[in-house]
Design a protein around this motif. Structure first.
Motif, short mmCIF file in Angstrom:
data_model
loop_
_atom_site.label_atom_id
_atom_site.label_comp_id
_atom_site.label_asym_id
_atom_site.label_seq_id
_atom_site.Cartn_x
_atom_site.Cartn_y
_atom_site.Cartn_z
N LEU A 159 1.28 -2.07 -0.09
CA LEU A 159 -0.12 0.11 -0.10
C LEU A 159 1.08 1.36 0.06
O LEU A 159 0.68 2.26 -0.49
N LEU A 160 2.05 1.14 1.01
CA LEU A 160 2.76 2.30 0.18
C LEU A 160 3.80 2.29 -0.47
O LEU A 160 3.89 3.37 -0.87
N THR A 161 3.52 1.34 -1.14
CA THR A 161 4.19 1.62 -2.46
C THR A 161 3.24 1.97 -3.65
O THR A 161 4.15 3.08 -4.45
N THR B 285 1.60 3.59 -2.83
CA THR B 285 1.06 5.35 -2.25
C THR B 285 1.51 6.20 -3.34
O THR B 285 1.22 7.44 -3.48
N CYS C 186 0.89 6.65 -6.67
CA CYS C 186 0.36 7.02 -7.54
C CYS C 186 -0.06 8.90 -7.05
O CYS C 186 -0.59 9.36 -7.49
N LEU C 187 1.12 9.02 -5.85
CA LEU C 187 1.77 10.48 -6.20
C LEU C 187 1.88 10.49 -7.55
O LEU C 187 1.56 12.01 -8.21
N HIS D 254 -0.91 11.45 -9.75
CA HIS D 254 -1.03 12.25 -9.45
C HIS D 254 -0.91 13.50 -10.34
O HIS D 254 -0.96 14.58 -10.22
N ALA E 237 8.21 6.55 1.71
CA ALA E 237 6.79 7.07 1.16
C ALA E 237 6.58 8.13 1.82
O ALA E 237 6.06 8.91 1.62
N ILE F 77 5.75 11.37 0.10
CA ILE F 77 4.62 12.16 0.53
C ILE F 77 5.25 13.74 0.58
O ILE F 77 4.06 14.92 -0.12
N MET G 223 -7.03 4.81 -8.57
CA MET G 223 -7.34 5.00 -6.94
C MET G 223 -6.47 6.42 -6.79
O MET G 223 -7.66 7.19 -6.08
N GLY H 265 -9.63 8.33 -4.99
CA GLY H 265 -8.92 9.35 -3.78
C GLY H 265 -9.04 11.17 -4.50
O GLY H 265 -9.23 11.67 -3.32
#
Length: 248
Positions: A31-33, A35, A38-39, A42, A161, A165, A242, A246
């Protein structure tokens, strides 16, 4: 409330290894990977408004570059992750220079074609990727320590992660992030304000690929095997879903 939410999330991340099994830690790592993956998507879609369907290809490039450097040459983890991200960013810049001459559905089709071409490369470049048999990835080394289990890798994955972020927030609040959003809203208005539109698009595309490559490097921390079938269009659609669900 936002600060309390962040503190609560940080507390959960810190406490997780003490109260859960190895499989839950593996899911947290995944999930963190994703994340970070997906950033990156984004940045190019949500911030700059450019449609890309090549994200799984850059993710795969990061995995293979990091995995090969670590497995065959013994390069330590932080360097393998950065090199994987840089190789993906350079390829993203090159593809962006070609693809960003197009717009809308044509841009989506061009990036989709690149993603499919890269999966073909992963499947057929036997001497490098081991082709359809998949590639074994040796455990990563992080400052002299071998990361053998998911729990060993978890703190490093969390740190990576959080760093990505923080980088995303910095980009969003900086002049570059404002330029991205101006291009997204109106390229004509952005150009009238003196924003180099093409350069902004290329930066978004390259940064997006860098994030995907870094996510690929993070994957090699806790996974010992990669197969090209897991780097196809379905992975791009999963990341895209995602991001859209999101909130772009």
């Amino acid at each position: 409330m936002r600060l309390l939410g962040l503190l609560l999330a940080a507390a959960i991340l810190i406490a997780l290894p003490f109260f859960t099994t190895g499989y839950v830690i593996y899911l947290a790592n995944i999930l963190l990977t994703f994340t970070v993956l997906c950033l990156g998507l984004h940045i190019v879609i949500g911030e700059a408004g450019q449609f890309s369907l090549a994200h799984a290809a850059f993710y795969g490039i990061g995995i293979y570059v990091s995995g090969i450097l670590g497995t065959k040459f013994g390069v330590p983890f932080p360097l393998t992750m950065l090199l994987g991200g840089l190789v993906a960013a350079v390829l993203g810049l090159v593809i962006g220079m070609l693809a960003l001459r197009m717009r809308d559905i044509y841009l989506a089709l061009a990036t989709f074609a690149f993603g499919e071409a890269m999966q073909w490369v992963f499947l057929n470049w036997d001497s490098v990727t081991n082709g359809p048999n998949g590639m074994r990835i040796a455990p990563a080394w992080f400052f002299g320590r071998e990361l053998v289990t998911d729990k060993d890798a978890y703190p490093v994955v969390v740190l990576c992660a959080l760093a990505m972020i923080a980088l995303t927030i910095l980009i969003s609040r900086a002049r570059l992030g404002r330029a991205f959003r101006a291009v997204r809203e109106s390229e004509v208005a952005a150009q009238a304000m003196g924003i180099p539109v093409q350069r902004a698009k290329l930066m978004a595309f390259s940064l997006s690929a860098f994030f995907a490559g870094v996510a690929g490097g993070m994957f090699t921390l806790f996974s010992t095997f990669i197969h090209p079938e897991s780097l196809g269009f379905s992975t791009t659609m999963l990341a895209l879903t995602m991001v859209v669900v999101g909130g772009l």
